[in-house]
Design an enzyme around this catalytic site. Structure first.
Site, PDB file in Angstrom:
ATOM      1  N   ILE A 102       0.880  -1.079   0.155  1.00  0.00           N
ATOM      2  CA  ILE A 102      -0.151   0.142   0.043  1.00  0.00           C
ATOM      3  C   ILE A 102       1.012   1.308  -0.062  1.00  0.00           C
ATOM      4  O   ILE A 102       1.532   1.602   0.969  1.00  0.00           O
ATOM      5  CB  ILE A 102      -0.808   0.037   1.146  1.00  0.00           C
ATOM      6  N   PRO A 103       1.209   1.793  -1.118  1.00  0.00           N
ATOM      7  CA  PRO A 103       2.418   2.844  -1.089  1.00  0.00           C
ATOM      8  C   PRO A 103       2.052   4.170  -0.717  1.00  0.00           C
ATOM      9  O   PRO A 103       1.906   5.105  -1.445  1.00  0.00           O
ATOM     10  CB  PRO A 103       2.370   2.801  -2.727  1.00  0.00           C
ATOM     11  N   CYS A 104       2.035   4.190   0.712  1.00  0.00           N
ATOM     12  CA  CYS A 104       2.133   5.489   1.068  1.00  0.00           C
ATOM     13  C   CYS A 104       3.360   6.536   0.817  1.00  0.00           C
ATOM     14  O   CYS A 104       3.204   7.633   1.197  1.00  0.00           O
ATOM     15  CB  CYS A 104       1.745   5.249   2.865  1.00  0.00           C
ATOM     16  N   HIS A 105       4.516   5.742   0.718  1.00  0.00           N
ATOM     17  CA  HIS A 105       5.437   6.520   0.158  1.00  0.00           C
ATOM     18  C   HIS A 105       5.174   7.438  -0.994  1.00  0.00           C
ATOM     19  O   HIS A 105       6.235   8.404  -1.259  1.00  0.00           O
ATOM     20  CB  HIS A 105       6.660   5.797  -0.083  1.00  0.00           C
ATOM     21  N   ARG A 106       4.200   7.362  -1.600  1.00  0.00           N
ATOM     22  CA  ARG A 106       4.042   7.921  -2.858  1.00  0.00           C
ATOM     23  C   ARG A 106       3.095   9.335  -2.595  1.00  0.00           C
ATOM     24  O   ARG A 106       2.642  10.094  -3.656  1.00  0.00           O
ATOM     25  CB  ARG A 106       3.224   7.229  -4.089  1.00  0.00           C
TER      26      ARG A 106
END
Length: 276
Positions: free
Chosen positions: A239-243
């Site tokens: 779940i790409p919270c880094h984006r």
């Protein structure tokens, strides 16, 4: 890409050094020395991991790169959802299926839930992976704060669950090799689930903002709450919270350390540029 734990440690030391000395634009010899390798050996190991030279990778690690991402690769979530847009250079070229726990189940704080866990190598170092019989429910990185911190952080989210160290029950190899579908089990509040589902719509190599996510979930004034939900994402990377970036182009925070977030964005950008 090799999955040698030794190489992970080398890359972690190199990224830390590059990040700490960006203003000085360190030479290859300096970065190699910090990583504990000869320049030639280091160049080979690093290029194998990143797909580009250490010097080129430095450019992707700068703060200006985050601003460039926001300017050139900003994803409008509504458009992404309506058109089914997906970058050909997705980090995970696999179908992520997810099932959310009901609010009633969430309120029980994991009571009656068995969560298996194990530690695995990844492109960003040692990671803690957790899963239920429905799918992966947790993924944390330990490089910045250590395994004890990661375990305490993750178990505190579902304190009534039963935890069993059973790495063989977790199909992590397929996630790293991108060759099998992955099932995710989202355990969170209704607001958190909405935010995490929005994050799943952001293609690899692209970014969005906290305010854009707030608009997407129908709560445009809840930017602070959205930021909190992003930070509480239990399944990092997948779940790409880094984006998610600040509207100003700043990186914002990252639960497992900004060096990890910076490395993820740079790693994805290298692959995006190579395939587009």
């Amino acid at each position: 890409m090799t999955q040698d734990p030794y190489h992970h440690a080398v890359i972690a030391r190199a990224i830390d050094y590059i990040g700490d000395t960006l203003h000085d634009q360190p030479k290859l010899e300096d970065v190699a020395s910090a990583a504990g390798l000869s320049p030639m050996h280091f160049q080979r190991v690093f290029s194998q991991w990143a797909g580009v030279s250490p010097k080129r990778y430095q450019q992707y690690l700068t703060l200006n790169h985050a601003k460039t991402l926001l300017q050139d690769r900003f994803t409008v979530l509504e458009t992404t959802n309506e058109t089914g847009l997906s970058s050909s250079s997705r980090l995970h070229d696999l179908f992520l299926k997810w099932e959310a726990m009901s609010p009633g189940e969430y309120a029980k704080k994991g009571a009656g839930l068995t969560i298996n866990y194990g530690y695995f190598d990844s492109p960003f170092g040692d990671m803690l992976v957790m899963g239920t019989d429905r799918g992966i429910c947790g993924l944390a990185f330990t490089a910045e704060f250590g395994r004890d911190h990661a375990m305490k952080d993750m178990t505190s989210r579902w304190p009534q669950a039963t935890y069993i160290e059973n790495p063989d029950s977790l199909d992590v190899a397929s996630l790293i090799n991108n060759d099998q579908p992955a099932n995710l089990h989202l355990i969170g509040s209704p607001l958190q689930i909405k935010v995490w589902e929005a994050l799943l719509s952001i293609p690899s190599g692209q970014v969005t903002t906290y305010s854009e996510i707030a608009e997407h979930i129908g709560s445009p004034k809840a930017v602070r709450a959205v930021g909190t939900a992003v930070g509480r994402n239990p399944i990092s990377w997948l779940i790409p919270c880094h984006r998610a970036l600040r509207k100003s182009g700043g990186l914002g925070g990252y639960h497992w350390g900004l060096p990890v977030k910076r490395a993820m964005l740079a790693w994805e950008s290298v692959r995006f540029d190579a395939q587009n």
